[in-house]
Scaffold this motif. Structure first.
Motif, PDB file in Angstrom:
ATOM      1  N   ALA A  17       5.713  -1.488   4.472  1.00 10.31           N
ATOM      2  CA  ALA A  17       4.477  -2.215   4.902  1.00 10.31           C
ATOM      3  C   ALA A  17       3.467  -2.603   3.941  1.00 10.31           C
ATOM      4  CB  ALA A  17       3.827  -0.906   5.623  1.00 10.31           C
ATOM      5  N   THR A  18       3.587  -1.961   2.626  1.00  8.16           N
ATOM      6  CA  THR A  18       2.730  -2.632   1.630  1.00  8.16           C
ATOM      7  C   THR A  18       2.995  -3.843   1.285  1.00  8.16           C
ATOM      8  OG1 THR A  18       2.239  -0.196   1.082  1.00  8.16           O
ATOM      9  CG2 THR A  18       1.565  -1.944  -0.582  1.00  8.16           C
ATOM     10  N   PHE A  19       4.518  -3.985   0.952  1.00  7.60           N
ATOM     11  CA  PHE A  19       4.832  -5.404   0.368  1.00  7.60           C
ATOM     12  C   PHE A  19       4.680  -6.348   1.550  1.00  7.60           C
ATOM     13  CE2 PHE A  19       8.438  -8.442  -0.346  1.00  7.60           C
ATOM     14  CZ  PHE A  19       8.152  -8.804  -1.560  1.00  7.60           C
ATOM     15  N   ARG A  20       4.794  -6.189   2.717  1.00 10.99           N
ATOM     16  CA  ARG A  20       4.916  -7.062   3.696  1.00 10.99           C
ATOM     17  C   ARG A  20       3.479  -7.863   3.740  1.00 10.99           C
ATOM     18  NH1 ARG A  20       4.965  -3.933   8.332  1.00 10.99           N
ATOM     19  NH2 ARG A  20       7.354  -3.698   8.290  1.00 10.99           N
ATOM     20  N   SER A  21       2.568  -7.287   3.273  1.00 11.43           N
ATOM     21  CA  SER A  21       1.251  -7.983   3.354  1.00 11.43           C
ATOM     22  C   SER A  21       1.183  -8.938   2.270  1.00 11.43           C
ATOM     23  CB  SER A  21      -0.041  -6.933   3.258  1.00 11.43           C
ATOM     24  OG  SER A  21       0.041  -6.381   1.932  1.00 11.43           O
ATOM     25  N   VAL A  22       1.959  -8.973   1.289  1.00 11.83           N
ATOM     26  CA  VAL A  22       1.743  -9.885  -0.032  1.00 11.83           C
ATOM     27  C   VAL A  22       3.335 -10.509   0.053  1.00 11.83           C
ATOM     28  CG1 VAL A  22       0.477  -8.330  -1.374  1.00 11.83           C
ATOM     29  CG2 VAL A  22       2.837  -8.155  -1.670  1.00 11.83           C
ATOM     30  N   ILE A  51      -7.807  -0.972  -1.905  1.00 12.93           N
ATOM     31  CA  ILE A  51      -7.439  -2.388  -1.119  1.00 12.93           C
ATOM     32  C   ILE A  51      -6.791  -3.235  -2.166  1.00 12.93           C
ATOM     33  CG2 ILE A  51      -7.815  -3.938   0.402  1.00 12.93           C
ATOM     34  CD1 ILE A  51      -7.561  -1.270   1.807  1.00 12.93           C
ATOM     35  N   THR A  52      -7.357  -3.553  -3.216  1.00 17.94           N
ATOM     36  CA  THR A  52      -7.007  -4.204  -4.247  1.00 17.94           C
ATOM     37  C   THR A  52      -5.820  -4.001  -4.935  1.00 17.94           C
ATOM     38  OG1 THR A  52      -9.422  -4.996  -4.558  1.00 17.94           O
ATOM     39  CG2 THR A  52      -8.002  -5.542  -6.274  1.00 17.94           C
ATOM     40  N   ARG A  53      -5.806  -2.648  -5.267  1.00 19.73           N
ATOM     41  CA  ARG A  53      -4.667  -2.266  -5.932  1.00 19.73           C
ATOM     42  C   ARG A  53      -3.307  -2.194  -5.281  1.00 19.73           C
ATOM     43  NH1 ARG A  53      -8.796  -0.314  -8.623  1.00 19.73           N
ATOM     44  NH2 ARG A  53      -8.644   0.187 -10.927  1.00 19.73           N
ATOM     45  N   GLU A  54      -3.490  -2.104  -3.769  1.00 15.90           N
ATOM     46  CA  GLU A  54      -2.496  -2.060  -2.913  1.00 15.90           C
ATOM     47  C   GLU A  54      -1.758  -3.407  -2.835  1.00 15.90           C
ATOM     48  OE1 GLU A  54      -3.674  -0.095   0.713  1.00 15.90           O
ATOM     49  OE2 GLU A  54      -3.654   1.860  -0.071  1.00 15.90           O
ATOM     50  N   ALA A  55      -2.795  -4.381  -2.928  1.00 13.45           N
ATOM     51  CA  ALA A  55      -2.271  -5.850  -2.832  1.00 13.45           C
ATOM     52  C   ALA A  55      -1.783  -6.337  -4.141  1.00 13.45           C
ATOM     53  CB  ALA A  55      -3.387  -6.780  -2.467  1.00 13.45           C
ATOM     54  N   ALA A  56      -2.502  -5.965  -5.402  1.00 14.90           N
ATOM     55  CA  ALA A  56      -2.043  -6.150  -6.613  1.00 14.90           C
ATOM     56  C   ALA A  56      -0.452  -5.716  -7.051  1.00 14.90           C
ATOM     57  CB  ALA A  56      -3.032  -5.835  -7.727  1.00 14.90           C
ATOM     58  N   VAL A  57      -0.283  -4.447  -6.815  1.00 14.33           N
ATOM     59  CA  VAL A  57       1.025  -3.993  -7.356  1.00 14.33           C
ATOM     60  C   VAL A  57       1.957  -4.629  -6.877  1.00 14.33           C
ATOM     61  CG1 VAL A  57       2.443  -1.515  -7.296  1.00 14.33           C
ATOM     62  CG2 VAL A  57      -0.187  -1.654  -7.683  1.00 14.33           C
ATOM     63  N   PRO A  58       2.237  -4.825  -5.299  1.00  8.60           N
ATOM     64  CA  PRO A  58       3.527  -5.402  -4.809  1.00  8.60           C
ATOM     65  C   PRO A  58       3.607  -6.729  -5.295  1.00  8.60           C
ATOM     66  CG  PRO A  58       1.855  -5.050  -2.890  1.00  8.60           C
ATOM     67  CD  PRO A  58       1.507  -4.322  -4.218  1.00  8.60           C
ATOM     68  N   ALA A  86      -1.387   4.059  -5.272  1.00  4.25           N
ATOM     69  CA  ALA A  86      -0.094   4.462  -5.622  1.00  4.25           C
ATOM     70  C   ALA A  86       0.571   5.654  -4.713  1.00  4.25           C
ATOM     71  CB  ALA A  86       0.185   5.235  -6.959  1.00  4.25           C
ATOM     72  N   SER A  87      -0.185   6.396  -3.987  1.00  7.67           N
ATOM     73  CA  SER A  87       0.484   7.512  -3.090  1.00  7.67           C
ATOM     74  C   SER A  87       1.007   6.795  -1.846  1.00  7.67           C
ATOM     75  CB  SER A  87      -0.573   8.546  -2.967  1.00  7.67           C
ATOM     76  OG  SER A  87      -0.094   9.302  -1.838  1.00  7.67           O
ATOM     77  N   ARG A  88       0.031   5.781  -1.345  1.00  5.87           N
ATOM     78  CA  ARG A  88       0.180   5.018  -0.305  1.00  5.87           C
ATOM     79  C   ARG A  88       1.497   4.072  -0.539  1.00  5.87           C
ATOM     80  NH1 ARG A  88      -0.556  -0.178   2.549  1.00  5.87           N
ATOM     81  NH2 ARG A  88      -0.291   0.245   4.758  1.00  5.87           N
ATOM     82  N   ILE A  89       1.576   3.357  -1.340  1.00  7.06           N
ATOM     83  CA  ILE A  89       2.652   2.634  -1.784  1.00  7.06           C
ATOM     84  C   ILE A  89       3.886   3.392  -1.784  1.00  7.06           C
ATOM     85  CG2 ILE A  89       3.625   0.846  -3.394  1.00  7.06           C
ATOM     86  CD1 ILE A  89       0.820   0.017  -4.136  1.00  7.06           C
ATOM     87  N   LEU A  93      11.355  -2.857  -5.589  1.00  6.07           N
ATOM     88  CA  LEU A  93      10.671  -3.083  -6.840  1.00  6.07           C
ATOM     89  C   LEU A  93       9.197  -2.398  -6.897  1.00  6.07           C
ATOM     90  CD1 LEU A  93      11.822  -6.533  -7.849  1.00  6.07           C
ATOM     91  CD2 LEU A  93      12.471  -4.513  -8.694  1.00  6.07           C
ATOM     92  N   THR A  94       8.559  -2.459  -5.576  1.00  9.01           N
ATOM     93  CA  THR A  94       7.324  -1.906  -5.400  1.00  9.01           C
ATOM     94  C   THR A  94       7.232  -0.696  -5.715  1.00  9.01           C
ATOM     95  OG1 THR A  94       6.576  -3.895  -3.777  1.00  9.01           O
ATOM     96  CG2 THR A  94       5.421  -2.133  -3.932  1.00  9.01           C
ATOM     97  N   ARG A  95       8.127   0.121  -4.982  1.00  4.12           N
ATOM     98  CA  ARG A  95       8.033   1.620  -4.994  1.00  4.12           C
ATOM     99  C   ARG A  95       8.305   1.800  -6.601  1.00  4.12           C
ATOM    100  NH1 ARG A  95      11.441   5.847  -4.625  1.00  4.12           N
ATOM    101  NH2 ARG A  95      10.455   7.719  -3.480  1.00  4.12           N
ATOM    102  N   MET A  96       9.197   1.259  -7.150  1.00  7.83           N
ATOM    103  CA  MET A  96       9.357   1.468  -8.455  1.00  7.83           C
ATOM    104  C   MET A  96       8.268   1.396  -9.279  1.00  7.83           C
ATOM    105  SD  MET A  96      12.488   2.495  -8.632  1.00  7.83           S
ATOM    106  CE  MET A  96      12.327   3.114  -7.281  1.00  7.83           C
ATOM    107  N   VAL A  97       7.536   0.408  -9.222  1.00  7.35           N
ATOM    108  CA  VAL A  97       6.316   0.300 -10.169  1.00  7.35           C
ATOM    109  C   VAL A  97       5.240   1.057  -9.624  1.00  7.35           C
ATOM    110  CG1 VAL A  97       4.510  -1.533 -10.592  1.00  7.35           C
ATOM    111  CG2 VAL A  97       7.074  -2.203 -10.461  1.00  7.35           C
ATOM    112  N   SER A  98       5.030   1.273  -8.392  1.00  9.16           N
ATOM    113  CA  SER A  98       3.921   2.426  -8.002  1.00  9.16           C
ATOM    114  C   SER A  98       4.480   3.759  -8.537  1.00  9.16           C
ATOM    115  CB  SER A  98       3.776   2.457  -6.428  1.00  9.16           C
ATOM    116  OG  SER A  98       5.129   2.962  -5.973  1.00  9.16           O
TER     117      SER A  98
END
Length: 656
Positions: free
Chosen positions: A338-343, A579-586, A329-332, A308-313
């Motif tokens: 790894a991005t979703f794991r943090s949240v 950093i904020t966007r990488e946490a907010a999106v997932p 978005a590129s990193r996600i 889901l995180t990848r679809m949204v990004s």
């Protein structure tokens, strides 16, 4: 031989058990031993204090002579109100509700034990799962911090297996210290925790202590899980002599990640269908389906999150309007796992909070009808008269009751046979002169009137009408019920209740239309909601810590890349936005799904216990917990801003 009943004093329930020992009886009553003699009673310490501080005509006269206290081993808590009374064998046999007892069980839930045990197991898993995620995230942070040290070990000849073992030992030692500190903290906090009331009573401190075997098991599981996760994650990081590969290539998540979640929901739905639709009771299958399904739902949320995180990004990248959004978005898209794991900890916490809130919001749809003519008034109490009681004895008890303070009327109803506890549907016959005291206004012109027996009970919502009875039709009828009308004060209500229960002519405890609200399972549900909200607090607190650790780990993992961006002239505030966007999106991608799945899971669980339950809107505490989750998320991300500046400073990057 025993009967089971519930006494009510003010708004408190008193669990009452009447026992009569047969001549050949050898059974010992837990907490008491030998059954009390007829006319005497054993009481819990708290109930005895209540009896001693209350006039006897309001409470103590119901039970007889005090014989001793019930030991704590047979009580759920120090505030429990329990009484065990002695009675004659003939008296209990005549009540129609007595049963023979050959032994006692420690199971407090009776026939619903499997369902309630399953719910408790699910609750324990729901709280422990965020802890496992925290362990995974913390070990990831440790791996990021020790990356260069592991690379040096590889350079001097250490094998990948040796490096993994070293990582496991390094995390096992602090895990052991932390787990032991947690056990010590639990022991120190047990007296304070025991003061929290659950279902109207506090908890004995001894009940909160697991013993040395339980403590050793918890410590061993935590240490083993930490070491195993550290070893696996270090091995998967593929640390080489020159360090970890600069680019982490993840396998692109696909829609197949929805399978565990769908399987989990299917298992729980199958258990509900088995119990409620097919009406099969197979405890050996029901509990595994519910518990296993819940575990798969938890794992399914973690599995579906990266997809889901990848679809949204991807959608966000197409509409990006700033450098921070493009970078995030590129990193996600490159590293959605790894991005979703943090949240993931906070997402699971929101799911757990929703499950707890849904389960604790369970209500029963039956409400007490409003007081109006044609219904038993809420200031009146009634009790069925035991079979074989003489009319003279019944009228004498009624006359004695009317002399008590606050008792306005004492009315005897007649019928062909004693009414059962839920009413037999037979008509009750009263004197027309007593009808106004019962709350009727439209009274037929007859000396005797009749009304349906359902008149006495709370589930009768529509007013009933009196019918005239021709003279002479009272022949063959016996007293079946006595109704006492009071002035509505608590003292008068308790005085009337005591008068009925201690009169010796009644077969059932005195009851009013409002008593069912105290006796219904809603009281138990509300009591368990205390534990639910404690679970919410624990889950949210762990999730906030997980998010902070996961975000810090992501920053250290990309320290070189972020540092090079700073060297190229990117301002620190842009990195903070990334950093904020990488946490907010997932987080936002899966948040609504977690809430919906939480309430669906709660509905499936409570339906499996009793299909009369309904999941209602959650209490305000749920929305407070959600707000706290979002505040913790913001605080966790903001707390890492200092790490962004310190780890990406130009001097640090140049030195590296």
């Amino acid at each position: 031989m025993k009967t089971r009943g519930t006494e009510i004093f003010r708004d408190q329930l008193i669990e009452r058990r009447d026992f009569a020992a047969l001549p050949s009886a050898t059974v010992k009553i837990p907490g008491v031993g030998t059954p009390p003699e007829p006319g005497s009673y054993f009481a819990s310490p708290e109930l005895q204090r209540l009896i001693e501080s209350t006039p006897g005509d309001q409470l103590g006269n119901r039970f007889g002579e005090f014989a001793g206290t019930i030991s704590d081993s047979a009580l759920p808590g120090p505030d429990s109100l329990v009484v065990i009374t002695g009675a004659e064998e003939a008296e209990l046999r005549g009540s129609g509700t007595a049963s023979l007892v050959s032994n006692f069980t420690s199971n407090p839930y009776g026939g619903s034990a499997a369902g309630y045990t399953t719910v408790l197991i699910i609750g324990a898993i729901a709280v422990f799962f965020p802890v496992l995620l925290l362990i995974s995230i913390v070990t990831g942070l440790g791996a990021a911090q020790r990356r260069e040290r592991f690379a040096t070990l590889r350079l001097i000849g250490a094998s990948p297996r040796t490096v993994s073992h070293i990582a496991a030992v390094e995390i096992a030692i602090p895990s052991l210290i932390g787990a032991m500190a947690g056990v010590l903290a639990a022991a120190l906090l047990s007296p304070a925790t025991a003061q929290i009331p659950v279902n109207g009573t506090r908890i004995f401190v001894e009940d909160l202590r697991t013993g040395w075997l339980g403590a050793v098991t918890v410590v061993a599981v935590v240490v083993a899980a930490s070491a195993l996760v550290a070893a696996v994650r270090t091995a998967r990081a593929d640390v080489g002599p020159l360090g970890v590969s600069r680019v982490v290539h993840e396998k692109r998540p696909t829609a197949w990640r929805t399978v565990p979640l769908l399987l989990g929901l299917a298992c729980m739905a199958a258990a509900v269908a088995l119990i409620r639709i097919l009406e099969f009771r197979l405890p050996w299958l029901e509990s595994p389906l519910l518990v296993g399904g819940f575990l798969m739902v938890l794992a399914g949320i973690v599995a579906i999150g990266p997809w889901l995180t990848r679809m949204v990004s991807r959608a966000g990248a197409r509409h990006a309007r700033s450098a921070a959004t493009v970078i995030a978005a590129s990193r996600i898209q490159r590293t959605p796992v790894a991005t979703f794991r943090s949240v993931s900890g906070l997402v699971i916490a929101v799911f757990v909070v929703s499950v707890f809130a849904g389960a604790s919001s369970v209500i029963q749809s039956t409400d007490a009808p409003a007081a109006r003519p044609g219904l038993l008034q809420p200031t009146s109490l009634h009790a069925a008269i035991g079979p074989g009681q003489s009319p003279a004895a019944v009228l004498g008890a009624a006359t004695a009751a009317k002399e008590l303070a606050g008792i306005r009327s004492a009315i005897v109803g007649y019928g062909p046979a004693a009414l059962s506890e839920r009413g037999s549907g037979s008509e009750l016959f009263f004197s027309a002169a007593d009808a106004p005291a019962l709350g009727f206004t439209d009274i037929p012109a007859s000396e005797t009137v009749a009304v349906d027996g359902e008149f006495l009970y709370f589930w009768t919502a529509q007013p009933l009408e009196l019918t005239p009875v021709p003279s002479g039709n009272m022949e063959g009828l016996v007293p079946v019920v006595m109704v006492l009308g009071t002035d509505g004060t608590p003292e008068a209500m308790d005085r009337a209740r005591t008068a009925l229960d201690s009169s010796g002519i009644t077969a059932t405890p005195a009851a009013s239309t409002s008593d069912f609200q105290l006796q219904s399972s809603r009281r138990l549900i509300h009591g368990l909601s205390v534990l639910a909200y404690l679970g919410m607090f624990v889950a949210v607190a762990i999730a906030g810590l997980s998010l902070a650790v996961g975000t810090a780990s992501a920053i250290l993992d990309r320290q070189r890349v972020l540092g090079l961006m700073r060297l190229m002239g990117m301002p620190p505030f842009v990195l903070r936005r990334v950093i904020t966007r990488e946490a907010a999106v997932p987080l936002l991608s899966v948040l609504v799904l977690s809430i919906g799945l939480g309430f669906l899971t709660a509905w499936l669980m409570v339906t499996a216990i009793d299909d009369s339950y309904q999941v209602d809107w959650p209490e305000p505490g749920y929305f407070t917990a959600l707000g706290l989750s979002l505040v913790l998320a913001c605080c966790a991300v903001v707390a890492t801003f200092g790490l962004v500046r310190g780890s990406t400073a130009m001097t640090v990057t140049r030195f590296e």
